[in-house]
Design a protein around this motif. Structure first.
Motif, PDB file in Angstrom:
ATOM      1  N   GLY A 309       0.838  -1.186   0.000  1.00 48.88           N
ATOM      2  CA  GLY A 309       0.000   0.000   0.000  1.00 48.88           C
ATOM      3  C   GLY A 309       0.871   1.232   0.000  1.00 48.88           C
ATOM      4  O   GLY A 309       1.896   1.275   0.689  1.00 48.88           O
ATOM      5  N   GLY A 310       0.483   2.249  -0.768  1.00 43.35           N
ATOM      6  CA  GLY A 310       1.318   3.439  -0.924  1.00 43.35           C
ATOM      7  C   GLY A 310       1.599   4.120   0.391  1.00 43.35           C
ATOM      8  O   GLY A 310       2.755   4.368   0.751  1.00 43.35           O
ATOM      9  N   ILE A 311       0.553   4.411   1.172  1.00 44.83           N
ATOM     10  CA  ILE A 311       0.768   5.216   2.372  1.00 44.83           C
ATOM     11  C   ILE A 311       1.470   4.411   3.455  1.00 44.83           C
ATOM     12  O   ILE A 311       2.322   4.917   4.182  1.00 44.83           O
ATOM     13  CB  ILE A 311      -0.550   5.850   2.860  1.00 44.83           C
ATOM     14  N   GLN A 312       1.153   3.116   3.552  1.00 47.86           N
ATOM     15  CA  GLN A 312       1.812   2.280   4.560  1.00 47.86           C
ATOM     16  C   GLN A 312       3.322   2.185   4.282  1.00 47.86           C
ATOM     17  O   GLN A 312       4.140   2.319   5.190  1.00 47.86           O
ATOM     18  CB  GLN A 312       1.208   0.871   4.589  1.00 47.86           C
ATOM     19  N   THR A 313       3.649   1.935   3.009  1.00 46.56           N
ATOM     20  CA  THR A 313       5.063   1.842   2.665  1.00 46.56           C
ATOM     21  C   THR A 313       5.752   3.192   2.866  1.00 46.56           C
ATOM     22  O   THR A 313       6.910   3.262   3.283  1.00 46.56           O
ATOM     23  CB  THR A 313       5.217   1.342   1.216  1.00 46.56           C
ATOM     24  N   ALA A 314       4.997   4.275   2.611  1.00 42.29           N
ATOM     25  CA  ALA A 314       5.559   5.613   2.820  1.00 42.29           C
ATOM     26  C   ALA A 314       5.945   5.822   4.282  1.00 42.29           C
ATOM     27  O   ALA A 314       6.920   6.511   4.593  1.00 42.29           O
ATOM     28  CB  ALA A 314       4.560   6.677   2.371  1.00 42.29           C
ATOM     29  N   SER A 315       5.187   5.223   5.206  1.00 42.13           N
ATOM     30  CA  SER A 315       5.519   5.331   6.631  1.00 42.13           C
ATOM     31  C   SER A 315       6.923   4.799   6.901  1.00 42.13           C
ATOM     32  O   SER A 315       7.716   5.419   7.621  1.00 42.13           O
ATOM     33  CB  SER A 315       4.498   4.546   7.472  1.00 42.13           C
TER      34      SER A 315
ATOM     35  N   VAL B 152       1.893   8.249  15.519  1.00 40.81           N
ATOM     36  CA  VAL B 152       1.235   7.164  16.244  1.00 40.81           C
ATOM     37  C   VAL B 152      -0.043   7.710  16.880  1.00 40.81           C
ATOM     38  O   VAL B 152      -0.024   8.742  17.548  1.00 40.81           O
ATOM     39  CB  VAL B 152       2.166   6.574  17.326  1.00 40.81           C
ATOM     40  N   HIS B 153      -1.146   7.029  16.651  1.00 40.79           N
ATOM     41  CA  HIS B 153      -2.416   7.465  17.241  1.00 40.79           C
ATOM     42  C   HIS B 153      -2.694   6.742  18.554  1.00 40.79           C
ATOM     43  O   HIS B 153      -3.196   7.334  19.491  1.00 40.79           O
ATOM     44  CB  HIS B 153      -3.576   7.183  16.281  1.00 40.79           C
ATOM     45  N   ARG B 154      -2.419   5.446  18.564  1.00 42.16           N
ATOM     46  CA  ARG B 154      -2.828   4.671  19.738  1.00 42.16           C
ATOM     47  C   ARG B 154      -1.942   3.434  19.890  1.00 42.16           C
ATOM     48  O   ARG B 154      -1.567   2.811  18.897  1.00 42.16           O
ATOM     49  CB  ARG B 154      -4.286   4.226  19.585  1.00 42.16           C
ATOM     50  N   ILE B 155      -1.646   3.106  21.116  1.00 42.43           N
ATOM     51  CA  ILE B 155      -0.969   1.849  21.433  1.00 42.43           C
ATOM     52  C   ILE B 155      -1.845   1.090  22.406  1.00 42.43           C
ATOM     53  O   ILE B 155      -2.304   1.660  23.399  1.00 42.43           O
ATOM     54  CB  ILE B 155       0.407   2.108  22.094  1.00 42.43           C
ATOM     55  N   LEU B 156      -2.123  -0.170  22.100  1.00 43.89           N
ATOM     56  CA  LEU B 156      -2.785  -1.055  23.050  1.00 43.89           C
ATOM     57  C   LEU B 156      -1.779  -2.160  23.346  1.00 43.89           C
ATOM     58  O   LEU B 156      -1.450  -2.946  22.462  1.00 43.89           O
ATOM     59  CB  LEU B 156      -4.053  -1.681  22.452  1.00 43.89           C
ATOM     60  N   GLY B 157      -1.288  -2.201  24.578  1.00 42.79           N
ATOM     61  CA  GLY B 157      -0.229  -3.159  24.855  1.00 42.79           C
ATOM     62  C   GLY B 157      -0.574  -4.131  25.962  1.00 42.79           C
ATOM     63  O   GLY B 157      -1.125  -3.738  26.988  1.00 42.79           O
ATOM     64  N   ALA B 298       1.069   4.096   8.693  1.00 41.46           N
ATOM     65  CA  ALA B 298       1.377   2.658   8.730  1.00 41.46           C
ATOM     66  C   ALA B 298       0.145   1.793   8.941  1.00 41.46           C
ATOM     67  O   ALA B 298       0.153   0.606   8.637  1.00 41.46           O
ATOM     68  CB  ALA B 298       2.401   2.361   9.825  1.00 41.46           C
ATOM     69  N   GLY B 299      -0.935   2.384   9.477  1.00 42.01           N
ATOM     70  CA  GLY B 299      -2.108   1.569   9.789  1.00 42.01           C
ATOM     71  C   GLY B 299      -1.863   0.776  11.065  1.00 42.01           C
ATOM     72  O   GLY B 299      -1.205   1.253  11.987  1.00 42.01           O
ATOM     73  N   SER B 300      -2.397  -0.450  11.120  1.00 41.61           N
ATOM     74  CA  SER B 300      -2.279  -1.272  12.326  1.00 41.61           C
ATOM     75  C   SER B 300      -1.074  -2.198  12.236  1.00 41.61           C
ATOM     76  O   SER B 300      -0.871  -2.873  11.236  1.00 41.61           O
ATOM     77  CB  SER B 300      -3.539  -2.131  12.499  1.00 41.61           C
ATOM     78  N   LEU B 301      -0.303  -2.237  13.293  1.00 42.47           N
ATOM     79  CA  LEU B 301       0.845  -3.126  13.382  1.00 42.47           C
ATOM     80  C   LEU B 301       0.762  -3.887  14.690  1.00 42.47           C
ATOM     81  O   LEU B 301       0.200  -3.388  15.656  1.00 42.47           O
ATOM     82  CB  LEU B 301       2.157  -2.325  13.394  1.00 42.47           C
ATOM     83  N   MET B 302       1.320  -5.087  14.737  1.00 41.32           N
ATOM     84  CA  MET B 302       1.415  -5.773  16.019  1.00 41.32           C
ATOM     85  C   MET B 302       2.777  -6.448  16.163  1.00 41.32           C
ATOM     86  O   MET B 302       3.301  -7.012  15.215  1.00 41.32           O
ATOM     87  CB  MET B 302       0.310  -6.803  16.213  1.00 41.32           C
ATOM     88  N   PHE B 303       3.318  -6.370  17.371  1.00 38.64           N
ATOM     89  CA  PHE B 303       4.576  -7.011  17.723  1.00 38.64           C
ATOM     90  C   PHE B 303       4.286  -7.986  18.841  1.00 38.64           C
ATOM     91  O   PHE B 303       3.684  -7.598  19.830  1.00 38.64           O
ATOM     92  CB  PHE B 303       5.588  -5.975  18.219  1.00 38.64           C
ATOM     93  N   TYR B 304       4.745  -9.200  18.698  1.00 38.29           N
ATOM     94  CA  TYR B 304       4.335 -10.260  19.606  1.00 38.29           C
ATOM     95  C   TYR B 304       5.516 -11.132  20.005  1.00 38.29           C
ATOM     96  O   TYR B 304       6.389 -11.408  19.184  1.00 38.29           O
ATOM     97  CB  TYR B 304       3.277 -11.097  18.880  1.00 38.29           C
ATOM     98  N   GLY B 305       5.541 -11.586  21.239  1.00 38.41           N
ATOM     99  CA  GLY B 305       6.582 -12.513  21.653  1.00 38.41           C
ATOM    100  C   GLY B 305       6.606 -12.721  23.153  1.00 38.41           C
ATOM    101  O   GLY B 305       5.672 -12.322  23.856  1.00 38.41           O
ATOM    102  N   ALA B 306       7.691 -13.346  23.624  1.00 43.53           N
ATOM    103  CA  ALA B 306       7.840 -13.568  25.056  1.00 43.53           C
ATOM    104  C   ALA B 306       8.177 -12.240  25.715  1.00 43.53           C
ATOM    105  O   ALA B 306       9.118 -11.569  25.318  1.00 43.53           O
ATOM    106  CB  ALA B 306       8.945 -14.587  25.317  1.00 43.53           C
TER     107      ALA B 306
END
Lengths: 450, 450
Positions: A309-315, B152-157, B298-306
């Motif tokens: 996606g254009g904007i996501q990759t731009a991030s 960044v708009h929001r972090i839910l951790g 970037a939209g929604s991203l998630m990072f996951y692990g121990a």
């Protein structure tokens, strides 16, 4: 507060990603400048055609067809043209003129990465490429820096959004490959010529980049085993679902020890694989990407998000712009790419994995024993066999050679223990030649299990 | 190939993480050195008691009780002692002596972060803290660098493994809070005094760190709203499951606009919340951690692990060691922490979110209308109401004040649209005072919906 001079940014290419990068730089320039401690000035956008339509408006006075002059006056050069030439030449020019460079060009990195990284090291500049893999998902920095003190064992990546969209449609909507591809094209997830995606070329480039980074070893693109999804049938996806799997196109990068020679090295491959429904990768739907990673100390990690996606990759590109700009402000040379481990790249024949093989067999006594013997003769150990006599004639029977009356057939789904690619291939050939086997319907690797 | 002098590494603390860091540095030192281009020499490990038992053997000659002398001779100081003092004093000493410092000390960062970051900037050193949040999960670098060009708009951790383990047990095994806590203690997930975990102190420290980084604004720990999980009942978890939710202890960091004053700022809070079962965070089981993030581009991203564990956290520390060492080799000052945005920190009363309220009400005509009016009188908009008359007397009835015969009661589950914390609190007080309400059984925020 800002005392540093403005940093001059040149953008090469104004396609889907480039136009978004330009728009975000123009719109959020002040906010980014305050994070860097220096102004960020977009000094020009090199394009082939000044009058081409663009997804986002770029002020006319920024557009130029003279990429070389633009590059020579820049502190930071962002290459979003794609393709090998003239992108390679321009990036070499930029590095030689002392600029830091940012690229999302996976094809270029997978083929000319070493040349570019070496040039950057020579001149003390830095090459940033967070956007080349996984769109907006931070994966390059985590591999390069956060995991630099650990030992990565394996990466399982869903790194191509188009094929994930297609396979997800086939799984969840029951589409055929053709229907799913048509939907992907209509929704803009697939290009007019989808070859690079569906044949796995795009994923293979990303696998080469990830493997090189994770194993500190240059992994050339032509050493990446590649299979696309064009042979995947609706029936395979349906059977996989019934058996508790989903079919995913995976980039698999791993440390391997050749079972025959004992040589330790690394391997990178791209192919469709069965992934257990309980695995985190199975929950990656639509055009999303995810990278699942196993490291010695860190254990299992997963990074998930929009892969394109254009904007996501731009991030991701703008994150690199801020990194490059901060480095300019504090001074000092860039960090060189680490390829010191220089591990052997092992071919596909060294890879050991599990398989699921679906066969149509003659439904008569002794067939199962015959087939089991055939597996063991080739050194492939069978973990599980499931047999079902199909009630419907279309799947359940086939003309038996030399007979006019169809012989009843049964479906055998055979799961193997870990086996080498070579012994599995030999087994499949032998299965095809056996008179007990009507048809080898499907051979798929199984990944993501313990 | 290695031309640079050996880099001298001092380790402060030899607990679960420290002992693993020492072991990995001693075991993989050569491999790491080749990635850095300089030898990495562990010159000493400062401990309080030379004879204390340790999870991993550390050569006796490395141990010392003289932390100050050790620090003064080091290029890189790793602080894994925990606590505020003398950790703070030692890190200031290290920075002043020109060393780069690495810490996993979230309590220290959440309370004295600004002082330490300022000192590092003054002397041109760098403070690394990837291990302070999310154990081995790379989250600091992605926020600091990869997303530096985004908003960044929001972090839910899910940032506390102990509470996630407990809530997951209550959800999946039907344990009571006490049973789940006992299991966590037995398995080593909870400490003898579990207060820091179950009261949300640990998560609040991490929320302060994440919010500061994500919003380029110093968010003091005492501005983080904090509620633990001690009031969460087995019944709430069961009801949540029936309604399609799981209960998770979340760190929520977000940009907010106060609905009354219109002031734009940021907020950080830690509390149990209902998360839809379809949300990626709902699939984070056991003691794992995950950070779900929404950014403008970037939209929604998630990072996951121990999220914890000695060796996993050691992986993050060693990543920082390699980063610090590479920086030493190339020279130049560190990148300063970016807190330039300096946004207002808004209190909990500015936060707008959705709620689910469970009430026991008198089962008679007009009650629903009365309660609906009560919500609207306080400016809280009701999205959905579900009513069920409980067949079992234990839940379904209560002594009606002034009557000797229990009046029949019903359970109302009310989902609200977004409302302010203040108006919701007023509504709950009014509900408690209403003669139609027998009991307010549960009030939970709902997060992770669109």
């Amino acid at each position: 507060m800002i005392e540093y001079r403005n940093l001059r940014i040149a953008l090469l290419g104004a396609g889907a990603v480039g136009a978004q990068v330009a728009a975000l730089l123009l719109e959020h320039g002040d906010e980014l400048a305050s994070r860097v401690g220096a102004g960020l000035e977009l000094v020009g956008v090199a394009v082939r055609d000044l009058d081409a339509p663009r997804s986002t408006e770029i002020p006319r006075e920024l557009l130029t067809t003279d990429a070389r002059s633009l590059i020579l006056g820049a502190d930071i050069v962002i290459e979003l043209m794609g393709g090998i030439e003239p992108a390679r030449e321009y990036l070499m020019l930029a590095l030689n003129s002392g600029a830091d460079v940012i690229t999302a060009n996976k094809a270029l990195l997978a083929t000319h990465g070493p040349e570019l990284f070496e040039e950057a090291e020579q001149v003390g500049a830095q090459l940033y490429y967070e956007a080349a893999v996984g769109g907006a998902i931070p994966i390059i920095r985590p591999l390069r820096d956060s995991l630099a003190g650990d030992r990565v064992h394996r990466i399982l990546g869903i790194v191509n959004g188009t094929t994930n969209f297609i396979l997800d449609r086939m799984d969840r909507e029951g589409d055929s490959l053709e229907e799913a591809l048509a939907a992907a094209t209509e929704l803009g997830y697939a290009e007019a010529d989808p070859t690079a995606d569906i044949e796995g070329f795009d994923a293979a480039q990303k696998a080469a980049i990830l493997a090189s980074l994770a194993f500190h070893t240059t992994v050339p693109l032509d050493m990446v085993h590649r299979e696309g999804i064009t042979a995947i049938t609706h029936e395979q996806v349906r059977s996989a679902r019934e058996a508790g799997f989903v079919v995913k196109l995976l980039a698999v990068c791993e440390r391997v020890t050749d079972p025959e020679t004992g040589v330790e090295g690394v391997s990178a491959r791209v192919h469709p694989a069965l992934v257990p429904q309980s695995h985190p990768l199975a929950a990656v739907h639509g055009a999303n990407n995810a990278v699942f990673l196993e490291a010695e100390a860190a254990g299992s990690l997963m990074f998930y998000g929009a892969g394109a996606g254009g904007i996501q990759t731009a991030s991701a590109v703008l994150g690199d712009v801020v990194s490059a700009a901060r480095r300019h402000v504090i001074g000092g040379p860039g960090v060189a790419e680490s390829t010191n481990a220089d591990l052997p790249i092992l071919p596909m024949s060294s890879v050991v994995t599990r398989y699921q093989i679906t066969l149509q067999v003659a439904d008569r006594p002794g067939v199962l024993a015959k087939i089991a013997t055939l597996f063991s003769d080739h050194g492939v150990s069978v973990e599980a066999v499931q047999q079902s006599v199909r009630p419907d004639a279309a799947h359940g029977s086939a003309a038996y050679p030399g007979h006019s009356i169809p012989e009843p057939t049964a479906t055998l789904v055979i799961g193997t223990h870990e086996a080498t690619e070579g012994s599995l291939a030999d087994t499949v050939v032998a299965l095809g030649a056996s008179d007990a086997v009507v048809e080898v319907t499907s051979v798929l690797r199984v990944e993501g299990t313990v």
